[in-house]
Design an enzyme around this catalytic site. Structure first.
Site, PDB file in Angstrom:
ATOM      1  CB  CYS A  51       8.498   4.498   0.321  1.00  0.00           C
ATOM      2  SG  CYS A  51       8.810   5.220   1.786  1.00  0.00           S
ATOM      3  NE  ARG A 126       8.363   9.433   1.919  1.00  0.00           N
ATOM      4  CZ  ARG A 126       7.382   9.174   2.660  1.00  0.00           C
ATOM      5  NH1 ARG A 126       7.019  10.054   3.496  1.00  0.00           N
ATOM      6  NH2 ARG A 126       6.635   7.958   2.928  1.00  0.00           N
TER       7      ARG A 126
END
Length: 215
Positions: A51, A126
């Protein structure tokens, strides 16, 4: 056997209205972005390596998004205070200042966006959502936790959507570097046999159903 209902916005749907807390204050999505293209990209948690690389990659390309009139919105399933600390760490340790807002998501928000997939347990996937100036969902990408996103593809896809909308054309694979027609765009199919018969006299192409032109 218990069934899990997954709700996720589909292409052409109105983006689900969300009242959210962010690092830039309280926001309404998509209301606060009406009239602008926007990209919302979600993350499972703060302080995770993949991330972090994505946050930096989006920020590194923010000028490209600005040129397209696109607003970036990050989202992570943590609280605002955690986001703030994570952003501070990125600036201090990596030398990159995150300038876009980061939403504090929860299970309710994640559920509205289809981020909670039963096959992934309690983890979120995601997700990337591209919204147009009318607040319509135009593109959706889902990635597993293990794989980081290609941000250049997000830039390319938004640019392609804008070209398609403004010029009434389709864009080929890998545009603007397609193996067959390069940076040219594809003409929509003809609406009649008469138009099909005239197509190759008006445009370049492989056949009447596969014609292309320069922008």
């Amino acid at each position: 056997m218990e069934e899990h209902a997954i709700t996720m916005p589909l292409l052409g749907d109105d983006f689900p209205e969300l009242q959210v807390n962010t690092t830039h204050g309280r926001m309404n999505i998509p209301g606060d972005f009406k009239g602008s293209w926007f990209v919302l990209f979600s993350h499972p948690a703060d302080f995770t390596p993949v991330c972090t690389t994505e946050f930096v990659a989006f920020q590194k390309r923010i000028e490209q998004f600005d040129e397209l009139g696109v607003k970036l919105i990050g989202m992570s399933v943590d609280q605002v205070f955690s986001h703030i600390k994570w952003i501070e760490w990125i600036k201090e340790e990596l030398g990159v200042e995150i300038t876009y807002p980061v939403v504090a998501a929860n299970d309710s928000i994640a559920g509205k966006l289809g981020m909670l997939h039963p096959g992934k347990g309690t983890n979120t996937v995601r997700a990337v959502f591209v919204g147009d100036p009318e607040g319509k969902v135009r593109l959706v990408l889902y990635y597993p936790q293990e794989i980081g996103r290609n941000i250049d593809e997000v830039v390319r896809a938004v640019k392609a959507l804008q070209v398609s909308d403004s010029k009434g054309v389709a864009v080929p694979a890998g545009w603007p570097e397609n193996e067959l027609i390069g940076d040219r765009v594809i003409i929509p199919p003809p609406g009649s046999t008469e138009e099909a018969a005239k197509r190759l006299s008006r445009y370049e192409g492989y056949d009447w159903w596969f014609c292309h032109k320069k922008l």
